[in-house]
Design a protein around this motif. Sequence first.
Motif, PDB file in Angstrom:
ATOM      1  N   LEU A   1       0.837  -1.199   0.000  1.00 46.74           N
ATOM      2  CA  LEU A   1       0.000   0.000   0.000  1.00 46.74           C
ATOM      3  C   LEU A   1       0.872   1.249   0.000  1.00 46.74           C
ATOM      4  CD1 LEU A   1      -2.637  -1.048   2.710  1.00 46.74           C
ATOM      5  CD2 LEU A   1      -2.587  -1.590   0.268  1.00 46.74           C
ATOM      6  N   ILE A   2       0.549   2.199  -0.875  1.00 48.70           N
ATOM      7  CA  ILE A   2       1.308   3.443  -0.970  1.00 48.70           C
ATOM      8  C   ILE A   2       0.382   4.644  -0.774  1.00 48.70           C
ATOM      9  CG2 ILE A   2       3.032   2.405  -2.493  1.00 48.70           C
ATOM     10  CD1 ILE A   2       1.672   3.965  -4.833  1.00 48.70           C
ATOM     11  N   ASP A   3       0.971   5.817  -0.649  1.00 52.94           N
ATOM     12  CA  ASP A   3       0.274   7.108  -0.619  1.00 52.94           C
ATOM     13  C   ASP A   3      -0.914   7.139   0.346  1.00 52.94           C
ATOM     14  OD1 ASP A   3       2.076   7.898  -2.520  1.00 52.94           O
ATOM     15  OD2 ASP A   3       0.704   7.743  -4.205  1.00 52.94           O
ATOM     16  N   PRO A   4      -0.701   6.834   1.611  1.00 59.31           N
ATOM     17  CA  PRO A   4      -1.836   6.834   2.542  1.00 59.31           C
ATOM     18  C   PRO A   4      -2.299   8.237   2.909  1.00 59.31           C
ATOM     19  CG  PRO A   4       0.195   6.471   3.737  1.00 59.31           C
ATOM     20  CD  PRO A   4       0.561   6.468   2.267  1.00 59.31           C
ATOM     21  N   ALA A   5      -3.563   8.317   3.329  1.00 55.30           N
ATOM     22  CA  ALA A   5      -4.108   9.484   4.020  1.00 55.30           C
ATOM     23  C   ALA A   5      -4.596   8.958   5.374  1.00 55.30           C
ATOM     24  CB  ALA A   5      -5.242  10.115   3.226  1.00 55.30           C
ATOM     25  N   ALA A   6      -3.677   8.399   6.129  1.00 56.54           N
ATOM     26  CA  ALA A   6      -4.002   7.574   7.286  1.00 56.54           C
ATOM     27  C   ALA A   6      -4.648   8.370   8.408  1.00 56.54           C
ATOM     28  CB  ALA A   6      -2.736   6.886   7.785  1.00 56.54           C
ATOM     29  N   HIS A   7      -5.615   7.733   9.062  1.00 60.15           N
ATOM     30  CA  HIS A   7      -6.298   8.322  10.204  1.00 60.15           C
ATOM     31  C   HIS A   7      -7.165   7.248  10.856  1.00 60.15           C
ATOM     32  CE1 HIS A   7      -9.197   8.689   6.877  1.00 60.15           C
ATOM     33  NE2 HIS A   7     -10.138   8.616   7.798  1.00 60.15           N
ATOM     34  N   GLY A   8      -7.740   7.574  11.984  1.00 60.00           N
ATOM     35  CA  GLY A   8      -8.679   6.668  12.631  1.00 60.00           C
ATOM     36  C   GLY A   8     -10.061   6.840  12.025  1.00 60.00           C
ATOM     37  N   GLY A   9     -10.668   5.734  11.597  1.00 59.76           N
ATOM     38  CA  GLY A   9     -11.974   5.821  10.962  1.00 59.76           C
ATOM     39  C   GLY A   9     -12.717   4.501  11.035  1.00 59.76           C
ATOM     40  N   HIS A  10     -13.681   4.339  10.164  1.00 60.97           N
ATOM     41  CA  HIS A  10     -14.486   3.118  10.103  1.00 60.97           C
ATOM     42  C   HIS A  10     -13.882   2.202   9.056  1.00 60.97           C
ATOM     43  CE1 HIS A  10     -17.864   0.415   9.901  1.00 60.97           C
ATOM     44  NE2 HIS A  10     -18.596   1.166  10.709  1.00 60.97           N
ATOM     45  N   ARG A  11     -13.682   0.948   9.392  1.00 62.78           N
ATOM     46  CA  ARG A  11     -12.997   0.028   8.472  1.00 62.78           C
ATOM     47  C   ARG A  11     -13.755  -0.172   7.163  1.00 62.78           C
ATOM     48  NH1 ARG A  11     -14.120  -5.856  10.300  1.00 62.78           N
ATOM     49  NH2 ARG A  11     -16.115  -5.705  11.399  1.00 62.78           N
ATOM     50  N   GLU A  12     -15.077  -0.010   7.197  1.00 64.68           N
ATOM     51  CA  GLU A  12     -15.837  -0.165   5.958  1.00 64.68           C
ATOM     52  C   GLU A  12     -15.478   0.904   4.930  1.00 64.68           C
ATOM     53  OE1 GLU A  12     -20.041  -0.478   6.701  1.00 64.68           O
ATOM     54  OE2 GLU A  12     -19.780  -2.084   8.177  1.00 64.68           O
ATOM     55  N   THR A  13     -14.922   2.044   5.369  1.00 63.68           N
ATOM     56  CA  THR A  13     -14.544   3.106   4.431  1.00 63.68           C
ATOM     57  C   THR A  13     -13.416   2.649   3.522  1.00 63.68           C
ATOM     58  OG1 THR A  13     -15.224   4.788   6.048  1.00 63.68           O
ATOM     59  CG2 THR A  13     -13.819   5.508   4.228  1.00 63.68           C
ATOM     60  N   ASP A  14     -12.384   2.026   4.084  1.00 61.17           N
ATOM     61  CA  ASP A  14     -11.296   1.504   3.255  1.00 61.17           C
ATOM     62  C   ASP A  14     -11.812   0.489   2.246  1.00 61.17           C
ATOM     63  OD1 ASP A  14      -9.020   2.908   3.969  1.00 61.17           O
ATOM     64  OD2 ASP A  14      -8.177   1.331   5.231  1.00 61.17           O
ATOM     65  N   LEU A  15     -12.674  -0.414   2.685  1.00 59.96           N
ATOM     66  CA  LEU A  15     -13.162  -1.467   1.792  1.00 59.96           C
ATOM     67  C   LEU A  15     -14.053  -0.891   0.693  1.00 59.96           C
ATOM     68  CD1 LEU A  15     -13.973  -4.237   4.427  1.00 59.96           C
ATOM     69  CD2 LEU A  15     -11.874  -3.925   3.104  1.00 59.96           C
ATOM     70  N   ALA A  16     -14.877   0.079   1.049  1.00 61.81           N
ATOM     71  CA  ALA A  16     -15.748   0.702   0.047  1.00 61.81           C
ATOM     72  C   ALA A  16     -14.927   1.458  -0.982  1.00 61.81           C
ATOM     73  CB  ALA A  16     -16.744   1.642   0.730  1.00 61.81           C
ATOM     74  N   MET A  17     -13.867   2.117  -0.538  1.00 64.66           N
ATOM     75  CA  MET A  17     -13.032   2.850  -1.476  1.00 64.66           C
ATOM     76  C   MET A  17     -12.292   1.889  -2.400  1.00 64.66           C
ATOM     77  SD  MET A  17     -10.261   5.774  -0.584  1.00 64.66           S
ATOM     78  CE  MET A  17     -10.701   7.363  -1.206  1.00 64.66           C
ATOM     79  N   LEU A  18     -11.876   0.748  -1.866  1.00 66.80           N
ATOM     80  CA  LEU A  18     -11.179  -0.229  -2.691  1.00 66.80           C
ATOM     81  C   LEU A  18     -12.062  -0.717  -3.839  1.00 66.80           C
ATOM     82  CD1 LEU A  18      -8.404  -1.671  -2.700  1.00 66.80           C
ATOM     83  CD2 LEU A  18      -9.499  -3.543  -1.486  1.00 66.80           C
ATOM     84  N   SER A  19     -13.350  -0.794  -3.601  1.00 69.44           N
ATOM     85  CA  SER A  19     -14.273  -1.273  -4.636  1.00 69.44           C
ATOM     86  C   SER A  19     -14.767  -0.163  -5.560  1.00 69.44           C
ATOM     87  CB  SER A  19     -15.481  -1.961  -3.987  1.00 69.44           C
ATOM     88  OG  SER A  19     -16.270  -1.037  -3.269  1.00 69.44           O
TER      89      SER A  19
END
Length: 277
Positions: A201-219
Amino acid sequence: MGASEPVTVLGRVVRTSSALGGGAARVTLADGRTVVVKTGAEAALAAEAAGLRWLGAAGGTRVPAVLERTAGRLVTEFVPGGSPSTATAAELGRGLARMHAAGAPAFGAPPPDGPADAFIGRAPMRNATAAGWPEWYAADRLLPYLRSARDAGSLTGSEAAAIEAVAGRIADLAGPPEPPARLHGDLWSGNVLWSPDGAVLIDPAAHGGHRETDLAMLSLFGCPHLGAVLDAYTEAAPLADGWRARVPLHQLFPLLVHTVLFGRGYAAQALAAARAL
């Protein structure tokens, strides 16, 4: 960074370089090592370095090692290219589950030593902590970009009102409460590199959030073997009932960011996500 410039990286003379885009260059040093050198805004580089270190400490999907961080410059490990497979996609899913489970101090929390005023791509992104996800997501992730897009004319008044209505119903749409997850934060498929050893994984905009957000963005913009990624993730860390129906909610944030950055081409997608809710 031109090949003729008398520069050093990691204390070694640069032998060759080639642009990768986004202020980054692939650099070969005189001792034969290849690294990636990125230049740009100081806050953006500080946020990226802190995010890579934070995600790397989670023991999940691999990120490039931070090799050097100086004023105006970030040097990271170079990731050689490879091809995705169902096996490496499944390992990505399991790695994301471990990364998310490593957690965060609060929703909106930046990585340790990361600036509160960070970026997602070229868009400013404020990291301010909050106790609950629904209200934070509406106030700090949806509404700021909605206002920017409306003010720029990328969203009409009626389109903005439809998305504001979603923000107003956020508590009913959010699903069961979850603890803050350690998010990559900009997990579209272009930020997943498939190396010979698996996903990086590259170029993060890392922060504390809801895990479903990462998965939704991946799709959102397509990902090779996405089904294998999601199946492995949900086997390792089951998602709450109704998560598929919440995908448009979590996609609203990146769609609004894209609307701000690239204009009305993404407004229709953002409106469709709002109407699906």
